[in-house]
Scaffold this active site. Structure first.
Site, PDB file in Angstrom:
ATOM      1  N   LEU A   1      27.409  30.664 -25.518  1.00 20.46           N
ATOM      2  CA  LEU A   1      27.393  30.354 -26.949  1.00 20.46           C
ATOM      3  C   LEU A   1      26.004  29.903 -27.405  1.00 20.46           C
ATOM      4  O   LEU A   1      25.364  29.086 -26.746  1.00 20.46           O
ATOM      5  CB  LEU A   1      28.397  29.224 -27.232  1.00 20.46           C
ATOM      6  CG  LEU A   1      28.387  28.651 -28.654  1.00 20.46           C
ATOM      7  CD1 LEU A   1      29.059  29.620 -29.630  1.00 20.46           C
ATOM      8  CD2 LEU A   1      29.080  27.295 -28.702  1.00 20.46           C
TER       9      LEU A   1
ATOM     10  N   ASP B   1      32.088  18.254 -43.239  1.00 23.43           N
ATOM     11  CA  ASP B   1      32.126  17.267 -44.328  1.00 23.43           C
ATOM     12  C   ASP B   1      33.353  16.359 -44.216  1.00 23.43           C
ATOM     13  O   ASP B   1      34.391  16.772 -43.703  1.00 23.43           O
ATOM     14  CB  ASP B   1      32.119  18.014 -45.672  1.00 23.43           C
ATOM     15  CG  ASP B   1      31.674  17.122 -46.828  1.00 23.43           C
ATOM     16  OD1 ASP B   1      31.191  15.999 -46.571  1.00 23.43           O
ATOM     17  OD2 ASP B   1      31.808  17.554 -47.983  1.00 23.43           O
TER      18      ASP B   1
ATOM     19  N   HIS C   1      30.598   8.966 -38.900  1.00 24.12           N
ATOM     20  CA  HIS C   1      29.625   9.913 -38.337  1.00 24.12           C
ATOM     21  C   HIS C   1      29.771   9.997 -36.820  1.00 24.12           C
ATOM     22  O   HIS C   1      29.614  11.055 -36.227  1.00 24.12           O
ATOM     23  CB  HIS C   1      28.200   9.510 -38.733  1.00 24.12           C
ATOM     24  CG  HIS C   1      27.953   9.619 -40.207  1.00 24.12           C
ATOM     25  ND1 HIS C   1      28.208  10.780 -40.911  1.00 24.12           N
ATOM     26  CD2 HIS C   1      27.499   8.718 -41.123  1.00 24.12           C
ATOM     27  CE1 HIS C   1      27.914  10.589 -42.190  1.00 24.12           C
ATOM     28  NE2 HIS C   1      27.496   9.334 -42.352  1.00 24.12           N
TER      29      HIS C   1
END
Ligand code: IPE
Ligand code: IPE
Ligand code: MG
Length: 234
Positions: A126, A15, A32
């Site tokens: 991962l 955020d 963004h």
């Protein structure tokens, strides 16, 4: 190698992209864009640190409330990143999964992401889950509806867990040990509601585009000093 107390699964509410852009007098979409770069840094850092699962909140079922310009910008960036930089994921042995409802996602973004998921499916490093058009409540309702369709009349906690996006479909991802939220907000915003029942929450004022490996390590260290009791005694 996984050292003692390392979280196995880290979930992140990324955020603060908009506020980062505002501070710099830039359009929100630039925030963004910087956020995507931060995401890439944190994927690589997680992989290097031996974290097994990383789940990031990229777009919520509520984010459609934003302007079509912003929503379109976010999906364009996703396509761009999947196309270029995220390819590096393969070199790092990262396996990509997605959670959320794909039907409403623009086709260009959907196709690119599906190709990435397919091209990384044999990797065993991962496991990187991107939540796109994801909502925790919608996820639970979807799971229960799947069980009803199977004709179940009595359901268990395991039935629900298995039928979430994090369940059987992508190989049963364990619940997050640690949930991080950036930008100073301290709420869950409909993320992983079921899965975070016993997660440790760590908050930071850092805006997501400013997130780097040293801040990430600091947050992991806070987690390592927590005493998890699960309702029992320490
Ligand atoms: C998070 O940053 C990214 C998404 C929700 C898509 P925001 O865009 O929410 O940034 P702020 O909260 O407005 O600063
Ligand atoms: C949560 O952030 C969703 C994502 C990070 C994708 P928001 O910025 O949408 O959440 P609220 O509106 O502050 O709760
Ligand atoms: Mg926000």
């Amino acid at each position: 190698m996984l050292e003692n107390n390392m979280p196995k699964h880290v979930a992140v509410i990324m955020d603060g992209n908009g506020r980062w852009a505002k501070k710099k007098n830039l359009p929100r979409v630039m925030g963004h864009n910087a956020g995507m770069q931060a995401m890439k840094r944190i994927v690589i850092a997680s992989s290097q640190m031996g974290i097994k699962y990383l789940t990031v909140y990229a777009f919520s079922t509520e984010n459609w409330k934003r302007s079509s310009e912003e929503v379109g910008g976010i999906f364009n960036l996703l396509v761009k990143y999947v196309n270029s930089e995220l390819k590096e994921l393969n070199d790092n042995n990262v396996k990509v999964n997605s959670i959320g409802d794909y039907e409403m996602v623009p086709k260009s973004a959907k196709d690119k992401l599906e190709a990435l998921i397919d091209s990384t499916k044999e990797n065993d490093g991962l496991i990187f889950n991107i939540a796109i058009n994801y909502g925790g409540r919608a996820e639970i309702v979807r799971g229960v509806n799947k069980l009803i369709a199977e004709g179940k009349v009595e359901i268990t906690e395991n039935d629900i867990a298995n039928n979430l996006y994090t369940g059987n479909e992508i190989g049963n991802i364990p619940d997050p040990d640690l949930l991080i939220r950036t930008s100073g907000e301290q709420r869950i915003s409909n993320f992983l509601l079921w899965q975070c029942a016993y997660s440790e929450f760590v908050f930071t004022d850092v805006l997501w585009p400013d997130m780097d490996k040293s801040e990430f390590i600091r947050l992991i260290d806070i987690y390592k000093n927590r005493n998890r009791r699960y309702g029992g005694r320490s």
